[in-house]
Enzyme design. Sequence first.
Site, mmCIF file in Angstrom:
data_model
loop_
_atom_site.group_PDB
_atom_site.id
_atom_site.type_symbol
_atom_site.label_atom_id
_atom_site.label_comp_id
_atom_site.label_asym_id
_atom_site.label_seq_id
_atom_site.Cartn_x
_atom_site.Cartn_y
_atom_site.Cartn_z
ATOM 1 C CB ILE A 149 -0.989 0.030 1.197
ATOM 2 C CG1 ILE A 149 -0.254 -0.105 2.537
ATOM 3 C CG2 ILE A 149 -2.041 -1.043 1.056
ATOM 4 C CD1 ILE A 149 -1.183 -0.054 3.737
ATOM 5 C CG ASP A 150 0.008 4.222 -2.780
ATOM 6 O OD1 ASP A 150 0.757 3.450 -3.406
ATOM 7 O OD2 ASP A 150 -1.067 4.668 -3.241
ATOM 8 C CE LYS A 151 6.406 9.250 3.240
ATOM 9 N NZ LYS A 151 7.270 10.359 2.781
ATOM 10 C CB THR A 166 -2.486 4.086 1.779
ATOM 11 O OG1 THR A 166 -2.754 4.896 0.631
ATOM 12 C CG2 THR A 166 -3.707 3.225 2.065
ATOM 13 N NE ARG A 213 -2.897 8.268 -4.323
ATOM 14 C CZ ARG A 213 -1.589 8.467 -4.252
ATOM 15 N NH1 ARG A 213 -0.767 7.449 -4.002
ATOM 16 N NH2 ARG A 213 -1.079 9.666 -4.447
#
Length: 303
Positions: free
Chosen positions: A137-139, A141, A237
């Site tokens: 998962i993104d930084k 998130t 996103r």
Amino acid sequence: MEQIRLTIEEEHHHERIDKIIAGINEEWSRSQVQQWIKEGLVTVNGKTVKANYKCSADDEVIIRIPDPEPLDVEPEEMDLDIYYEDADVLVVNKPRGMVVHPAPGHMRGTLVNGLLAHCKDLSGINGILRPGIVHRIDKDTSGLLMVAKNDFAHEALVNQLVNKTVTRKYKAIVHGVIPHDYGTIDAPIGRDKHDRQSMAVTEDGKEAVTHFRVLERFKKFTFIECQLETGRTHQIRVHMKYIGYPLAGDPKYGPKKTLPIDGQALHAGVLGFTHPRTGEYLQFEAPLPEEFERLLQLLRSEK
């Protein structure tokens, strides 16, 4: 050299082998996979094939992944929020602001650094920089991630991702008031041709499907839950921007500085999968972080 074994499911019957393999890991490009196939690193039923080979249900695929260039990743003691752990798998709740794995020039402070200090037995399929990491998962998130502690578990969990049997639900705040209660976004995602650092809906992108439902509406925003059917880079996103409701706080795909949050308002709150060894279905839920809850209270006060 590590390897992954796959059994082709009925839904992938007659799909190209390079497309199927590229869909396993968001970091594997189609061209990279085609090079592996050309080098004989991919076999189907024990034989090498061409990139345009059309798979049949029950085909047995073996992918041999070239070893990464050696880089040292140092263990770092961290206060990890572990939700589940046994000899095969670990489920951790990642805080927002933490990068999942090291990259050249960014070798410290990542979740992998903390995992290496917590346990020494992580799968090696994704190499030195991403031991045990099955998905990311993104930084900015927050939320739940499954981690494989051995190659057997890693292969089994990857198969579940490929066959879309992993439950992944996210909560998000988006710009605009969504009028309908439910929706499905089925639009392929690939690199943005105008900005290679971003993703976009593109005709030649990889399959991407997101289901969403409205949880609460505010004056100018909507609180939603999204369920992933696929797991492309920045999928939620990109998809929410595509339909005109970008995530609040998203510095890449949405209006900037509209709510007091540093990064997108997105939380991976529910994760469910079948245990690779016992066959038991496990599901976990992580509550919204305090910062996310404060945003909701702010929006409720402005109704």
